[in-house]
Design an enzyme around this catalytic site. Structure first.
Site, PDB file in Angstrom:
ATOM      1  N   CYS A   1       0.803  -1.273   0.008  1.00  0.00           N
ATOM      2  CA  CYS A   1      -0.151   0.154  -0.019  1.00  0.00           C
ATOM      3  C   CYS A   1       0.725   1.238  -0.056  1.00  0.00           C
ATOM      4  O   CYS A   1       2.099   1.269   0.637  1.00  0.00           O
ATOM      5  CB  CYS A   1      -0.941  -0.041   1.123  1.00  0.00           C
ATOM      6  SG  CYS A   1      -2.252  -1.326   1.383  1.00  0.00           S
TER       7      CYS A   1
ATOM      8  N   HIS B   1      16.593 -38.626  -1.012  1.00  0.00           N
ATOM      9  CA  HIS B   1      15.592 -38.758   0.167  1.00  0.00           C
ATOM     10  C   HIS B   1      14.197 -38.518  -0.212  1.00  0.00           C
ATOM     11  O   HIS B   1      13.540 -38.416   0.828  1.00  0.00           O
ATOM     12  CB  HIS B   1      16.331 -37.932   1.259  1.00  0.00           C
ATOM     13  CG  HIS B   1      17.572 -38.357   1.475  1.00  0.00           C
ATOM     14  ND1 HIS B   1      18.017 -39.451   2.445  1.00  0.00           N
ATOM     15  CD2 HIS B   1      18.748 -37.698   1.466  1.00  0.00           C
ATOM     16  CE1 HIS B   1      19.428 -39.315   2.379  1.00  0.00           C
ATOM     17  NE2 HIS B   1      19.813 -38.544   2.047  1.00  0.00           N
TER      18      HIS B   1
ATOM     19  N   GLU C   1      17.335 -19.069  -4.902  1.00  0.00           N
ATOM     20  CA  GLU C   1      17.051 -17.609  -5.510  1.00  0.00           C
ATOM     21  C   GLU C   1      16.669 -18.046  -6.905  1.00  0.00           C
ATOM     22  O   GLU C   1      15.685 -17.116  -7.423  1.00  0.00           O
ATOM     23  CB  GLU C   1      18.636 -16.725  -5.302  1.00  0.00           C
ATOM     24  CG  GLU C   1      18.430 -15.519  -6.099  1.00  0.00           C
ATOM     25  CD  GLU C   1      17.181 -14.662  -5.540  1.00  0.00           C
ATOM     26  OE1 GLU C   1      16.645 -15.015  -4.735  1.00  0.00           O
ATOM     27  OE2 GLU C   1      17.051 -13.603  -6.472  1.00  0.00           O
TER      28      GLU C   1
ATOM     29  N   ASN D   1      -2.313   2.567   5.553  1.00  0.00           N
ATOM     30  CA  ASN D   1      -1.158   1.286   5.422  1.00  0.00           C
ATOM     31  C   ASN D   1      -1.103   0.413   6.734  1.00  0.00           C
ATOM     32  O   ASN D   1      -1.165   0.779   7.686  1.00  0.00           O
ATOM     33  CB  ASN D   1       0.302   1.846   5.230  1.00  0.00           C
ATOM     34  CG  ASN D   1       0.288   2.249   3.688  1.00  0.00           C
ATOM     35  OD1 ASN D   1      -0.772   2.284   3.154  1.00  0.00           O
ATOM     36  ND2 ASN D   1       1.360   2.807   3.365  1.00  0.00           N
ATOM     37  N   GLY D   2      -0.894  -0.811   6.288  1.00  0.00           N
ATOM     38  CA  GLY D   2      -0.710  -1.778   7.500  1.00  0.00           C
ATOM     39  C   GLY D   2      -1.852  -2.551   7.845  1.00  0.00           C
ATOM     40  O   GLY D   2      -2.858  -2.903   7.212  1.00  0.00           O
TER      41      GLY D   2
ATOM     42  N   TRP E   1      -3.038  -2.605  -1.530  1.00  0.00           N
ATOM     43  CA  TRP E   1      -2.379  -4.175  -1.908  1.00  0.00           C
ATOM     44  C   TRP E   1      -3.222  -4.808  -0.915  1.00  0.00           C
ATOM     45  O   TRP E   1      -3.345  -4.700   0.395  1.00  0.00           O
ATOM     46  CB  TRP E   1      -1.067  -4.182  -1.604  1.00  0.00           C
ATOM     47  CG  TRP E   1      -0.332  -5.666  -1.973  1.00  0.00           C
ATOM     48  CD1 TRP E   1      -0.032  -5.789  -3.109  1.00  0.00           C
ATOM     49  CD2 TRP E   1      -0.203  -6.529  -0.960  1.00  0.00           C
ATOM     50  NE1 TRP E   1       0.366  -7.110  -3.152  1.00  0.00           N
ATOM     51  CE2 TRP E   1       0.444  -7.749  -1.927  1.00  0.00           C
ATOM     52  CE3 TRP E   1      -0.356  -6.904   0.270  1.00  0.00           C
ATOM     53  CZ2 TRP E   1       0.661  -8.856  -1.550  1.00  0.00           C
ATOM     54  CZ3 TRP E   1      -0.006  -8.236   0.712  1.00  0.00           C
ATOM     55  CH2 TRP E   1       0.646  -9.229  -0.068  1.00  0.00           C
TER      56      TRP E   1
ATOM     57  N   LYS F   1      13.129 -16.671  -8.345  1.00  0.00           N
ATOM     58  CA  LYS F   1      12.983 -15.580  -9.398  1.00  0.00           C
ATOM     59  C   LYS F   1      12.080 -16.109 -10.561  1.00  0.00           C
ATOM     60  O   LYS F   1      11.299 -15.480 -11.031  1.00  0.00           O
ATOM     61  CB  LYS F   1      14.169 -15.440 -10.073  1.00  0.00           C
ATOM     62  CG  LYS F   1      15.520 -14.392  -9.666  1.00  0.00           C
ATOM     63  CD  LYS F   1      14.953 -13.106  -9.782  1.00  0.00           C
ATOM     64  CE  LYS F   1      14.133 -12.661  -8.527  1.00  0.00           C
ATOM     65  NZ  LYS F   1      14.964 -12.385  -7.382  1.00  0.00           N
TER      66      LYS F   1
ATOM     67  N   LYS G   1       6.750  -4.816  -4.247  1.00  0.00           N
ATOM     68  CA  LYS G   1       8.219  -4.561  -3.872  1.00  0.00           C
ATOM     69  C   LYS G   1       8.580  -4.153  -2.301  1.00  0.00           C
ATOM     70  O   LYS G   1       9.592  -4.935  -2.173  1.00  0.00           O
ATOM     71  CB  LYS G   1       8.416  -3.237  -4.693  1.00  0.00           C
ATOM     72  CG  LYS G   1       9.908  -2.861  -4.643  1.00  0.00           C
ATOM     73  CD  LYS G   1      10.941  -3.670  -5.466  1.00  0.00           C
ATOM     74  CE  LYS G   1      12.167  -3.555  -5.683  1.00  0.00           C
ATOM     75  NZ  LYS G   1      12.960  -4.733  -5.915  1.00  0.00           N
TER      76      LYS G   1
ATOM     77  N   ARG H   1       5.714  -0.279  -6.055  1.00  0.00           N
ATOM     78  CA  ARG H   1       5.809  -1.093  -5.024  1.00  0.00           C
ATOM     79  C   ARG H   1       4.640  -2.315  -5.061  1.00  0.00           C
ATOM     80  O   ARG H   1       4.767  -3.217  -4.116  1.00  0.00           O
ATOM     81  CB  ARG H   1       5.363  -0.397  -3.760  1.00  0.00           C
ATOM     82  CG  ARG H   1       6.448   0.766  -3.467  1.00  0.00           C
ATOM     83  CD  ARG H   1       5.844   1.895  -2.581  1.00  0.00           C
ATOM     84  NE  ARG H   1       5.340   1.482  -1.465  1.00  0.00           N
ATOM     85  CZ  ARG H   1       6.071   1.420  -0.090  1.00  0.00           C
ATOM     86  NH1 ARG H   1       7.305   2.282  -0.304  1.00  0.00           N
ATOM     87  NH2 ARG H   1       5.525   1.106   1.099  1.00  0.00           N
TER      88      ARG H   1
ATOM     89  N   GLU I   1       8.276 -16.127  -9.168  1.00  0.00           N
ATOM     90  CA  GLU I   1       7.579 -14.985  -8.954  1.00  0.00           C
ATOM     91  C   GLU I   1       7.343 -14.125 -10.333  1.00  0.00           C
ATOM     92  O   GLU I   1       6.404 -13.476 -10.337  1.00  0.00           O
ATOM     93  CB  GLU I   1       8.350 -13.947  -7.947  1.00  0.00           C
ATOM     94  CG  GLU I   1       9.631 -13.468  -8.382  1.00  0.00           C
ATOM     95  CD  GLU I   1      10.279 -12.605  -7.461  1.00  0.00           C
ATOM     96  OE1 GLU I   1       9.517 -11.831  -6.541  1.00  0.00           O
ATOM     97  OE2 GLU I   1      11.431 -12.568  -7.464  1.00  0.00           O
TER      98      GLU I   1
HETATM   99  O1  M6R Z   1      13.281  -5.173   0.731  1.00  0.00           O
HETATM  100  P1  M6R Z   1      13.835  -6.495   1.212  1.00  0.00           P
HETATM  101  O2  M6R Z   1      14.987  -6.903   0.806  1.00  0.00           O
HETATM  102  O3  M6R Z   1      13.568  -6.688   2.804  1.00  0.00           O
HETATM  103  O4  M6R Z   1      12.601  -7.544   0.549  1.00  0.00           O
HETATM  104  C1  M6R Z   1      12.606  -8.887   1.003  1.00  0.00           C
HETATM  105  C2  M6R Z   1      11.770  -9.544  -0.041  1.00  0.00           C
HETATM  106  O5  M6R Z   1      10.264  -9.207  -0.042  1.00  0.00           O
HETATM  107  C3  M6R Z   1      12.201  -9.583  -1.510  1.00  0.00           C
HETATM  108  O6  M6R Z   1      13.768 -10.055  -1.515  1.00  0.00           O
HETATM  109  C4  M6R Z   1      11.389 -10.340  -2.422  1.00  0.00           C
HETATM  110  O7  M6R Z   1      11.626 -11.658  -2.022  1.00  0.00           O
HETATM  111  C5  M6R Z   1      11.698 -10.123  -3.991  1.00  0.00           C
HETATM  112  N1  M6R Z   1      10.631  -9.737  -4.680  1.00  0.00           N
HETATM  113  C6  M6R Z   1      12.347 -11.116  -4.552  1.00  0.00           C
HETATM  114  O8  M6R Z   1      12.616 -10.975  -5.783  1.00  0.00           O
END
Ligand code: M6R
Length: 638
Positions: A2, A533, A510, A102-103, A76, A514, A633, A27, A517
């Protein structure tokens, strides 16, 4: 997540608020709204809509009303589905009090039930609407803003920042902060409010971060600020040096692609920045007659890096444990860095997922440090973890890309990443920047502990430079093959398995994140040794197994065995290997080969290629690369 933008001042606010909301779009959000106190009738005039800020803007076309006091919001969804009604602003029954928030308000159902019993009628399913009604009923009792706000915040639980506007006070707004950021900006007879200073950083750099647990009653020429006990506090205005001015794509099709290509520069900048604050500028190198180099230490510079991190040299020398806390991609960077601290500094390093950390017992280990790693510096889980550690006498350090963030203000020390604004939701250059910072930091600690020499420290930096070059060059080497052939081929699979071992395991995690997402393709990651396993049951021709190699000789041998296990079951194998690893490469259906580097920097050298491959697969699928569905974001709720 948000976003809040608000304004009180001498100009009409609509254009500014819409612009501000657009600057916060990166964001992530699913609906947007605008409200102002109409300048003619001093009544609320508003429009809210699910969809993009551009949809809100279209809806406002032909909407005459504008005003000198207004608020905007990007939502959001957390409570209640995505629809026009659940978008902000929200109102009380008489619709003369409005709120953007927000929150998350914890326990809001209870309050809602109580208010319904008292006769309040709700139109949305949000927790925000509860606050609007609740405040209205409290205000009816006090008939005065300050005691009403104090009473409200004493009853609300959770994390929130909100802006409240009342028709009764048409020339002012109230801003409230508890566990969710809000920042004010000032010009003559104008006050800007936002949840992220990017919203107004093109207007003013004179800002005040609303302190935790405080609120302010704002008019165009005054800010009356109080803490949650009612004590008046003086707003601290400061010029922000770091700015997040709007960045364009500079000819790239997506921010993600631009950011992938910025990584070499980011790593170079990180090394140069570390030198500037102490890593190398403290070294004076004299070439001796025999051509060997004699490095000397300059004590003034030596201390500077530790001062920045809130540590004394003595604390660094005595350090016995490092704790790293982060979420998502930042957590993967920390998991890679665990190998740096344990191997270079010879001390244990624990890596915690921020969202789990809050439930763990906390041990007050002497001579340890907590490092919180976050691109945004606002991630709610990581911030809560920092707040859990802060009361103890253990030093806390934030490593972040946003120097004006809450985590920087709350930790003892701070190390600024040199990534520059990262706009794409999928983190790319922040990841490589975090690995670089943590690699240099671990080497620096090893140097102070007398475990490596100055020459070895220099070599470590050179290795990082080389890895950055390889990161970029490898993309070029495979660009044609990926765009012309491989992206299309691999976009046709609907599930993937990712495997890694030792330092390549967190890197494989990672890569899987990627892919998931941005492409929405299902991906599961395992440590390669775990294959037999259980997960080996999943191996078939229709599930590519992406295996990341290592430059650690013993690990490499085991990785070959894992590759053979996949091939023996007619699996489809994609390998990311290093030059000369022919035995592994020969087993693969598709291979990507990267030049050899310092073994600890192997994942970094492969980073660009991995991200580029996944980006191109996603492009073939036509997904919304920079703003994937459901994602934000900056994840500012727990
Ligand atoms: O701003 P931050 O690094 O604390 O964010 C952590 C995660 O939300 C962030 O890395 C998220 O996993 C990314 N979208 C991954 O690409």
């Amino acid at each position: 997540m948000c976003g809040i933008v608000a304004y009180v001042g001498k100009r009409r606010c609509r254009d500014y608020i819409i612009r501000g909301l657009k600057r916060l779009e990166y964001r992530g959000y699913d609906s947007a709204g605008f409200i102002c106190v109409d300048e003619k009738h001093k009544r609320f005039s508003y429009f809210k809509k699910s969809g993009k800020v551009s949809d809100l803007e279209k809806g406002l076309d032909g909407f005459e009303h504008d005003g000198f006091v207004g608020m905007g919001h990007t939502r959001w969804a957390t409570h209640g589905v995505v629809n026009d009604c659940n978008a902000h602003p929200h109102f009380n029954c008489k619709k003369n009090i409005s709120l953007v928030h927000n929150g998350i308000i914890e326990g809001y159902e209870e309050i809602r039930k109580k208010l319904i019993f008292e006769g309040h009628e709700f139109v949305s399913s949000t927790d925000t609407e509860v606050v609007a009604h609740y405040f209205s009923s409290i205000f009816d009792f006090y008939k005065d803003l300050k005691p009403a706000i104090l009473d409200l915040v004493s009853k609300l639980k959770g994390a929130y920042s909100f802006v409240l506007s009342m028709e009764e006070y048409p020339d002012q707004i109230v801003v409230v902060r508890h566990n969710s950021p809000l920042v004010l900006g000032k010009l003559e007879d104008e006050i800007f409010v936002a949840s992220d200073l990017l919203a107004f950083s093109d207007k003013t750099k004179n800002v005040c971060f609303l302190p935790e647990d405080s609120f302010a009653i704002i008019k165009k020429d005054s800010v009356d600020m109080y803490d949650f006990s009612g004590k008046k506090i003086l707003p601290i205005w400061q010029e922000v040096k770091f700015e997040f001015d709007a960045v364009d794509k500079q000819g790239f099709e997506h921010y993600m692609l631009k950011e992938i290509y910025e990584q070499k520069k980011v790593i170079d900048n990180t090394i140069n920045f570390c030198r500037l604050i102490g890593t190398d500028s403290k070294l004076s190198a004299n070439t001796k007659k025999d051509n060997s180099v004699d490095y000397k230490i300059d004590l003034e510079y030596q201390d500077r890096i530790w001062q920045q991190l809130g540590l004394s040299l003595k604390q660094v020398k005595n350090l016995k444990k490092v704790n790293l806390v982060a979420a998502g991609t930042s957590w993967h960077a920390c998991r890679i860095a665990q190998f740096f601290f344990e191997n270079f500094c010879k001390i244990p390093a624990s890596v915690y997922l921020a969202s789990e950390f809050c439930y763990m017992p906390l041990f007050n280990h002497e001579d340890s440090v907590y490092i919180f790693v976050s691109q945004s510096g606002e991630t709610a889980d990581t911030l809560q973890a920092l707040r859990k550690v802060s009361p103890l006498s253990i030093p806390t350090i934030t490593i972040t890309n946003v120097p004006s963030s809450t985590m920087v203000r709350e930790a003892d020390g701070f190390f600024p990443m040199q990534a520059g604004p990262e706009i794409s939701v999928a983190s790319t250059k922040a990841f490589s920047s975090q690995i670089s910072v943590l690699y240099l930091l671990a080497n620096r600690i090893a140097l102070e502990k007398g475990l490596i020499s100055l020459e070895e420290m220099k070599r470590a930096e050179d290795d990082l430079f080389v890895s950055a070059q390889i990161l970029e060059q490898s993309i070029e080497n495979y660009k044609y093959k990926i765009t012309q052939k491989l992206a299309n081929k691999y976009s046709k699979f609907d599930k993937f398995i990712f495997l890694g071992r030792h330092i390549s395991y967190p890197f494989a995690m990672e890569a899987a994140l990627k892919l998931k997402e941005i492409s929405y393709i299902f991906a599961q990651c395992y440590p390669a040794g775990e294959l037999k396993h259980g997960p080996i049951a999943l191996i078939d021709k229709s599930t590519p197994v992406v295996l990341f190699s290592s430059l650690h000789e013993i690990v490499y041998k085991k990785i070959i065995s894992n590759a053979q296990e996949v091939k023996a079951r007619s699996g489809h194998l994609v390998v990311f290997a290093f030059d000369g690893q022919d035995e592994l490469i020969n087993l693969a259906n598709t291979s990507f080969i990267v030049p050899r580097v310092n073994p600890f920097l192997g994942p970094l050298a492969m980073t660009g290629l991995m991200q580029f491959f996944i980006y191109q697969i996603t492009k073939k699928l036509g997904c919304s690369i920079d703003k994937p569905r459901n994602l934000a974001k900056s994840v500012t709720v727990e």
